[in-house]
Enzyme design. Structure first.
Site, PDB file in Angstrom:
ATOM      1  N   ASN A  86      19.513  59.459   0.651  1.00  0.00           N
ATOM      2  CA  ASN A  86      20.715  58.483   1.272  1.00  0.00           C
ATOM      3  C   ASN A  86      20.497  57.217   1.923  1.00  0.00           C
ATOM      4  O   ASN A  86      19.790  57.322   3.307  1.00  0.00           O
ATOM      5  CB  ASN A  86      21.834  59.232   1.966  1.00  0.00           C
ATOM      6  CG  ASN A  86      22.322  60.568   0.734  1.00  0.00           C
ATOM      7  OD1 ASN A  86      22.028  60.667  -0.397  1.00  0.00           O
ATOM      8  ND2 ASN A  86      22.622  61.791   1.665  1.00  0.00           N
ATOM      9  N   GLU A  90      23.206  58.488  -2.199  1.00  0.00           N
ATOM     10  CA  GLU A  90      23.775  57.746  -1.466  1.00  0.00           C
ATOM     11  C   GLU A  90      23.780  56.240  -1.251  1.00  0.00           C
ATOM     12  O   GLU A  90      22.551  56.039  -0.416  1.00  0.00           O
ATOM     13  CB  GLU A  90      24.633  58.721  -0.274  1.00  0.00           C
ATOM     14  CG  GLU A  90      25.272  60.088  -0.859  1.00  0.00           C
ATOM     15  CD  GLU A  90      25.919  60.156   0.629  1.00  0.00           C
ATOM     16  OE1 GLU A  90      25.968  59.664   2.404  1.00  0.00           O
ATOM     17  OE2 GLU A  90      25.845  61.565   0.776  1.00  0.00           O
ATOM     18  N   TYR A 104      21.778  54.005   4.653  1.00  0.00           N
ATOM     19  CA  TYR A 104      22.538  53.341   5.092  1.00  0.00           C
ATOM     20  C   TYR A 104      21.968  52.048   5.889  1.00  0.00           C
ATOM     21  O   TYR A 104      22.530  51.067   5.119  1.00  0.00           O
ATOM     22  CB  TYR A 104      24.128  54.347   5.760  1.00  0.00           C
ATOM     23  CG  TYR A 104      24.365  55.153   4.969  1.00  0.00           C
ATOM     24  CD1 TYR A 104      25.789  54.165   4.259  1.00  0.00           C
ATOM     25  CD2 TYR A 104      24.309  56.249   4.689  1.00  0.00           C
ATOM     26  CE1 TYR A 104      26.157  55.350   3.283  1.00  0.00           C
ATOM     27  CE2 TYR A 104      24.452  57.103   3.473  1.00  0.00           C
ATOM     28  CZ  TYR A 104      26.150  56.225   2.914  1.00  0.00           C
ATOM     29  OH  TYR A 104      27.015  57.383   2.532  1.00  0.00           O
TER      30      TYR A 104
HETATM   31  C1  PNW Z   1      26.207  59.967   5.131  1.00  0.00           C
HETATM   32  N1  PNW Z   1      24.376  58.192  11.459  1.00  0.00           N
HETATM   33  O1  PNW Z   1      26.443  60.539   6.523  1.00  0.00           O
HETATM   34  C2  PNW Z   1      26.657  61.265   4.316  1.00  0.00           C
HETATM   35  O2  PNW Z   1      26.132  62.129   3.627  1.00  0.00           O
HETATM   36  C3  PNW Z   1      28.916  61.285   3.602  1.00  0.00           C
HETATM   37  O3  PNW Z   1      28.880  62.424   3.839  1.00  0.00           O
HETATM   38  C4  PNW Z   1      28.767  60.063   4.991  1.00  0.00           C
HETATM   39  O4  PNW Z   1      30.326  59.740   4.840  1.00  0.00           O
HETATM   40  C5  PNW Z   1      28.326  58.890   4.938  1.00  0.00           C
HETATM   41  O5  PNW Z   1      27.438  59.097   5.031  1.00  0.00           O
HETATM   42  C6  PNW Z   1      28.916  57.646   5.712  1.00  0.00           C
HETATM   43  O6  PNW Z   1      28.571  57.802   6.699  1.00  0.00           O
HETATM   44  C7  PNW Z   1      26.151  59.596   7.527  1.00  0.00           C
HETATM   45  O7  PNW Z   1      25.162  58.470  11.790  1.00  0.00           O
HETATM   46  C8  PNW Z   1      26.890  59.896   8.963  1.00  0.00           C
HETATM   47  O8  PNW Z   1      23.217  57.989  11.640  1.00  0.00           O
HETATM   48  C9  PNW Z   1      26.402  59.713  10.203  1.00  0.00           C
HETATM   49  C10 PNW Z   1      24.701  58.880   9.685  1.00  0.00           C
HETATM   50  C11 PNW Z   1      24.153  59.319   8.881  1.00  0.00           C
HETATM   51  C12 PNW Z   1      24.767  59.612   7.589  1.00  0.00           C
END
Ligand code: PNW
Length: 485
Positions: free
Chosen positions: A296, A378, A298
């Site tokens: 995953n 993700e 982001y």
């Molecule tokens: C992921 N951070 O969560 C999860 O797998 C999902 O359920 C969530 O909805 C998605 O990313 C978006 O947030 C995260 O603070 C939540 O680094 C927080 C963090 C990373 C991933």
């Protein structure tokens, strides 16, 4: 300018992901008991505006409609999670009615020609187990392997891809150290115990599933980051980057792929007792071979070491009335600093090139030597969507985000990385944890008042990309008509 579309490899899998607590609702139906998220959401100030998952997207009652939507969007795979608190509510005794919901969902998916991709744990631990210490208690790892066996007994004839844990970093460090996720504890020592027992639970579950079903595809999903020193010439910033890499990425990757915790991480967290939890045989179980690594992604981050008296402000967390601490248990002076890149609604920097670097690095150091492929399980973005009168959202920002990250995936594939598929986060807007319903990650708009679902512009674009198995030649071309639906 080239007009040839950027084709992905044959059999590249296009899909989308969700998680049980974020979409299902029906929190008190069919024998489901509280999970740690039900309980945490009742803590004043824990979730923005005291939102909770009681109703969410009401997916529990609308799974047929939602599967039809997936089909319309040309999805080939759907990654969902099963709620442990629905299936084994007290942590020990299976609940046939809860399990039956997933059995119907799997049948609906298969009838629609969509591959069910099951995640066993996306953060909803039965509260009954938390009452006995949760992931700080070694027993929870054993209960998890039993739960895996229960689910396999019911669904193993139809579900061929199994993910044990989603993002153990979040479970351990946001849940037990930062206190921003359930169970909301703020104890660095507990976070390290949790991290080890999560890994152990994964290993025991892999062994159990493998024994029952040698042909199944098994994996784990990690959220990985790309930490860069803010000033590469600064030894302190390079050390900050090393610590974040250690406490975010390598603390999970090394035990899984090498059967050992990294020496520098053990040293960094020496005072927090990680090694005290490691018993004979644990690391062998944790390193049990598996078949795919889910990543995953982001965002990455530029990190620096703050002055000793600087306030520590964790990045990207909901504006809560409840104090949160740093998830970086042995790097509490490390700060992520904005680099001036564009940010999403979460305040996360948009950094697609980080994904290309991450994929190359992971293959070189971990999955390549293990001979296994990776999937993006993700990737996605929250933006402040403004629907028109019909409920349609022209989300060009999200569309560009997907486009840019898919180009980075394609670059990584061209670099030689074995990436087999991409699952967008998320199929639809949903309960975004501590942010409640304030952040929307969906390809599909959900009107929470009416539960009406409306595909956004990004969904139409994604459906066309999936159908073509290719990106448009030039970045972020206007989406064409919905193809193949
Ligand atoms: C992921 N951070 O969560 C999860 O797998 C999902 O359920 C969530 O909805 C998605 O990313 C978006 O947030 C995260 O603070 C939540 O680094 C927080 C963090 C990373 C991933």
């Amino acid at each position: 300018m080239s007009t040839t579309p950027l084709s992905f490899p044959d059999h590249f899998v296009w899909g989308a992901a969700t998680a049980a607590y974020q979409i299902e609702g029906a929190a008190h139906e069919g024998g489901r008991e509280d999970s740690i998220w039900d309980v945490f959401a009742r803590v004043p100030g824990a979730v923005a505006d005291a939102h909770n998952g009681d109703v969410a997207c009401d997916h529990y009652h609308r799974s047929a409609e939602d599967v039809a939507l997936m089909q319309e969007l040309n999805l080939q795979a759907y990654r969902f999670s099963t709620s442990w608190a629905r299936c084994v509510p007290d942590g020990v005794t299976p609940n046939p009615e809860g399990i039956a919901f997933y059995s119907r969902l799997v049948d609906q998916l298969l009838e629609a020609g969509i591959q069910p991709w099951l995640t066993l744990y996306h953060w909803d631990l039965p509260q009954a187990l938390e009452d006995r210490g949760g992931w700080t208690n070694r027993e929870t790892a054993h209960r998890f392997a039993e739960y895996a066996a229960v689910m396999h007994e019911a669904l193993g004839d139809r579900v061929r891809i199994w993910t044990t844990l989603n993002e153990p970093w979040c479970s351990a460090f946001l849940g037990y150290a930062a206190g921003v996720h359930a169970p909301g504890r703020q104890e660095p020592r507990a976070a390290l115990a949790a991290a080890h027992h999560l890994l152990l639970g994964h290993g025991l579950a892999v062994q159990e599933l493998r024994r029952r079903d040698p042909e199944a595809t098994l994996g784990i999903t990690l959220n990985l980051t790309v930490p860069d020193p803010l000033d590469p010439a600064s030894a302190a910033d390079r050390d900050a980057a090393r610590r974040i890499d250690g406490q975010f990425n390598r603390i999970f990757l090394d035990p899984l792929f090498r059967g050992e915790y990294p020496a520098d991480v053990l040293e960094d967290v020496h005072h927090l007792g990680l090694a005290d939890h490691v018993q004979e045989g644990d690391l062998t179980a944790i390193a049990a071979p598996f078949d795919v690594l889910g990543i995953n992604y982001y965002h990455g981050e530029a990190v620096t070491t703050a002055a000793p008296d600087a306030p520590s402000a964790p990045e990207g967390h909901a504006p809560l009335s409840r104090p949160v601490s740093s998830p970086y248990v042995a790097a509490d002076r490390v700060q992520s600093v904005p680099r001036g890149l564009p940010v999403t609604g979460m305040g996360w920097e948009v950094q697609p090139e980080g994904l290309r670097r991450l994929l190359n690095r992971v293959q070189e150091e971990y999955t390549g030597p293990a001979g296994i492929p990776v999937f993006i399980t993700e990737n996605g973005a929250a933006y402040d969507d403004a629907p028109d009168a019909s409920g349609f959202v022209d989300d060009q920002d999200r569309l560009h985000f997907f486009d840019a990250h898919l180009r980075a995936v394609k670059d990584a594939i061209d670099d030689g990385v074995d990436v087999r598929g991409y699952l967008a986060w998320s199929l639809m807007d949903n309960f975004e944890w501590a942010w409640g319903y304030h952040q929307r990650f969906g390809l599909v708009r959900v009107d929470y008042g009416t539960q009406r679902r409306t595909p956004k512009a990004s969904a139409r674009w994604y459906a066309a990309v999936a159908a073509a198995n290719a990106l448009p030649a030039s970045p972020s071309q206007e989406p064409g008509p919905l193809e193949g639906a």
